[in-house]
Design an enzyme around this catalytic site. Sequence first.
Site: not given
Ligand code: NAD
Length: 252
Positions: A135, A148
């Site tokens: 991120s 985070y």
């Molecule tokens: P999201 O919540 O839509 O999806 C995350 C998925 O990961 C969910 O289905 C959840 O059930 C699963 N998950 C979480 N913890 C888990 C665990 N311990 N074991 C198994 N599954 C688990 O979120 P997203 O935004 O798609 O996030 C995906 C990645 O992107 C994450 O690592 C997040 O930190 C990163 N990210 C997101 C953003 C944003 O703005 N959305 C920005 C930067 C980075």
Amino acid sequence: MRNFNDAIILVTGAASGIGAATATSLAANGAKKLILADLDEGSLADFAFSLPCERQLLIGDVADERLWSNADLTGLTHAVVNAGIGAGGTIEEMHFEEWRRVQSANLDGAFLSLQAAMRSIRANGGNGAIVLTASVSGIKAEPGTAAYGSSKAGVIQLARIAAREGASARIRVNSIAPGGVETPIWNTVPFFTDLVAETGSEEAAYRAMSANAPLGRFAKPAEIAGQILFLLSEDARFITGTCLVSDGGYSL
Ligand code: NAD
């Protein structure tokens, strides 16, 4: 279109957001088989049903070693280490359990997923690629993001070290550092839910949060998925150990 025709690809956090968009895109680009991991069994099963390729589900916590000791990753060629949770809170107000919860999901989970993927790709003769979802919070020091941001800075360094260690088996490892992306992760972050209450909608909250970023918007999950596919693909064959910042200029 990119060619993933003979690929067997692990995607963690595949039930939602960036993970689901990446799995959709990999299937559309010919992946032979997707191994999809998530805690959320119902959503993962519903989502996987829609994919036009062979798929295998891994239900459980990516930070639990038992998930990986029981997993069959035979023939793995690529991995997207993506599962993660959001968090907010200043260092002085944060409870230690919350700090630990975030490090467990985001950093321990990334380590165990990466370890399993590297072992499997090496055992399969090497020559593969892995992307970890970090991120921009792992790069830019923003108040309220200690847990985070520190976990994601760890993910960026983990990818760099994995790139050096994996090179002997021709395994490329990179990370991607998205800025804001429109996914459900934000519903668990207190400063975002406060902003939704203030502005009246998620869309308005996304706009308010990106008002000062050069491109002035959040990304769609499919945009990040496209960049993950690039890093996994042959087009990126000379790229390893890098972190692709995809944040609309937010961190400048
Ligand atoms: P999201 O919540 O839509 O999806 C995350 C998925 O990961 C969910 O289905 C959840 O059930 C699963 N998950 C979480 N913890 C888990 C665990 N311990 N074991 C198994 N599954 C688990 O979120 P997203 O935004 O798609 O996030 C995906 C990645 O992107 C994450 O690592 C997040 O930190 C990163 N990210 C997101 C953003 C944003 O703005 N959305 C920005 C930067 C980075």
